[in-house]
Design an enzyme around this catalytic site. Structure first.
Site, short mmCIF file in Angstrom:
data_model
loop_
_atom_site.label_atom_id
_atom_site.label_comp_id
_atom_site.label_asym_id
_atom_site.label_seq_id
_atom_site.Cartn_x
_atom_site.Cartn_y
_atom_site.Cartn_z
N ILE A 1 0.86 -1.20 0.00
CA ILE A 1 0.00 0.00 0.00
C ILE A 1 0.89 1.24 0.00
O ILE A 1 1.74 1.40 0.88
CB ILE A 1 -0.89 0.04 1.28
N HIS A 2 0.75 2.08 -0.99
CA HIS A 2 1.53 3.32 -0.97
C HIS A 2 0.86 4.50 -1.65
O HIS A 2 1.36 5.62 -1.60
CB HIS A 2 2.90 3.11 -1.64
N ARG A 3 -0.26 4.27 -2.34
CA ARG A 3 -0.81 5.33 -3.17
C ARG A 3 -1.30 6.50 -2.30
O ARG A 3 -1.87 6.29 -1.23
CB ARG A 3 -1.94 4.75 -4.02
N ARG B 1 6.68 5.80 2.22
CA ARG B 1 5.57 6.75 2.46
C ARG B 1 4.66 6.21 3.56
O ARG B 1 4.25 6.94 4.48
CB ARG B 1 4.75 6.92 1.16
N ASP C 1 -2.41 -1.57 -3.83
CA ASP C 1 -2.86 -0.42 -4.61
C ASP C 1 -1.79 -0.02 -5.62
O ASP C 1 -1.85 1.03 -6.23
CB ASP C 1 -3.25 0.77 -3.70
#
Ligand code: UD1
Ligand code: UDP
Length: 360
Positions: A205-207, A240, A282
């Protein structure tokens, strides 16, 4: 012919590896690599050069972090100086990051033709930074290399002349074919993590839409914690997201069962993907890699650019607005298979790009 390739973020190193592989040893082609420095941790950058045999960048601007304008602006100025010095015949950019946009803008203003790999992708969501980057880059590029028929259609619908657009296939598929077997032979990651093939959920998950929006992030963390109650969950955490998980309130939502690990190199990642029961992500690239290895995927977003995988049943979209819904979707996807489709070409996209650039 001199090609100046601009890269900066993790997926671009993998895409460039496939295309640089095609350039290697070609008489008459000189490729100069410029790294903007957008990604800079060892396991977000250096590791890919070491294991994928990508030539070492001649330039590294060291420009990463910060707000979009500051990052893109500093990269633009830095790239411009190097283009003036190098005077390449083509500037080659990949995907949809700030480094892509900065590279394309710097080149077009100097009247250097831009070649865009992964052209024509659209989410039709202009709140995504990537959507702005890819739309602008497509409209200022001279040669547009689209991975899919859908991407070609988007370019045509936006009035980009057909003779500039080439459906070459997906360079990530080239990379999967080039390195997939090697991963099986060399990666020790399953053993290191104490997990067995077919018996865990892999997640990334990073978006921005999922990490900058704390409500969505809370839902995702709660859902992954729920999945981990019944099934091991392995999560290589993007920097992030790592910053956010340092907040105890957010970390607590995940519980103690999810196996959080640092980002891994490409070969270990491919091994983790090939052996997962399901992938929940994502990431753009990870959605496709799940399909390359016939692993069901759940995409935690409202829309995806890679619509053909949703249509074929390999990918399920789930909006992160309800934790129970998300965790049930992930668990239910286990064991699922989609239709036998081949939307991403024949694994020779790099070769085709080279031939088109050389022939233009
Ligand atoms: C960027 C791309 C995104 C792509 C992703 C791939 C843009 C707008 N976004 O998102 O499209 O999917 O890369 O992974 O270009 N950081 C580190 N160490 C690193 C890399 C980043 O600490 O090695 C930190 C940065 O300082 C920043 C945050 O992570 O605070 C986000 O990095 P940034 O490059 O802005 O965006 P990504 O989320 O990585
Ligand atoms: N990847 C990797 N190690 C990781 C996570 C991802 O090598 O810990 C690879 C993954 O296999 C894919 C690419 O990075 O090839 C995807 O990059 P990312 O998810 O950062 O960006 P996106 O594709 O969403 O732009």
């Amino acid at each position: 012919m001199k090609i100046l390739t601009i890269i900066g973020a993790r997926p671009q190193f993998i895409k460039a590896a496939a295309v640089s592989h095609a350039f290697t040893g070609q008489a008459g082609i000189k490729e100069v690599l410029l790294h903007t420095g957008q990604h800079f941790d060892n396991n977000m950058s250096e590791v890919f050069f070491a294991e994928l045999g990508i030539p070492k960048p001649i330039y590294n601007l060291g420009i990463g972090g910060g707000l979009h304008g500051a990052m893109t602006g500093a990269q633009l100025a830095g790239i411009e100086g190097i283009l003036l010095q190098e005077q390449p015949d083509w500037v080659l950019v990949y995907g949809d990051t700030n480094s892509t946009l900065a590279g394309a803008l710097a080149a077009v203003k100097l009247h250097i033709p831009v070649a865009h790999v992964e052209a024509g992708l659209r989410s039709f969501n202009r709140r995504m930074p990537e959507e702005i980057n890819r739309v602008v880059t497509d409209h200022i590029s001279t040669a547009l290399f689209a991975p899919t028929a859908t991407a070609m259609l988007h370019l045509a619908n936006e009035g980009i002349p057909g003779q500039q657009c080439h459906q070459v296939g997906d360079v990530m598929f080239d990379a999967a074919l080039l390195f997939g077997e090697r991963a099986k032979q060399s990666s020790l990651i399953l053993k290191q993590l104490g997990i067995s093939a077919g018996n865990y959920v892999l997640t990334t998950i990073h978006r921005a839409e999922n990490t900058d929006d704390l409500q969505r992030l809370r839902v995702i963390l709660t859902a992954l914690g729920q999945v981990a109650q019944t099934f091991p969950v392995v999560w290589p955490v993007h920097p992030r997201t790592r910053k956010l998980l340092e907040q105890p309130e957010l970390r607590a939502l995940l519980g103690s069962q999810v196996k959080l690990i640092d980002p891994v190199g490409y070969l270990d990642m491919v091994m983790l993907e090939q052996s997962a029961a399901v992938i929940a992500t994502d990431s753009g690239g990870v959605q496709k890699e799940a399909f390359f290895y016939s692993i069901p995927c759940v995409t935690l977003r409202d829309e995806t650019e890679w619509v053909e995988l949703v249509d074929a049943g390999w990918n399920t979209l789930v909006s992160p607005d309800n934790a129970e819904k998300v965790s049930a979707t992930v668990i239910n996807a286990i064991g699922g298979k989609g239709l036998s489709v081949t939307p991403y070409g024949d694994g020779q996209a790099g070769e085709k790009i080279m031939n088109i650039l050389f022939g233009v």
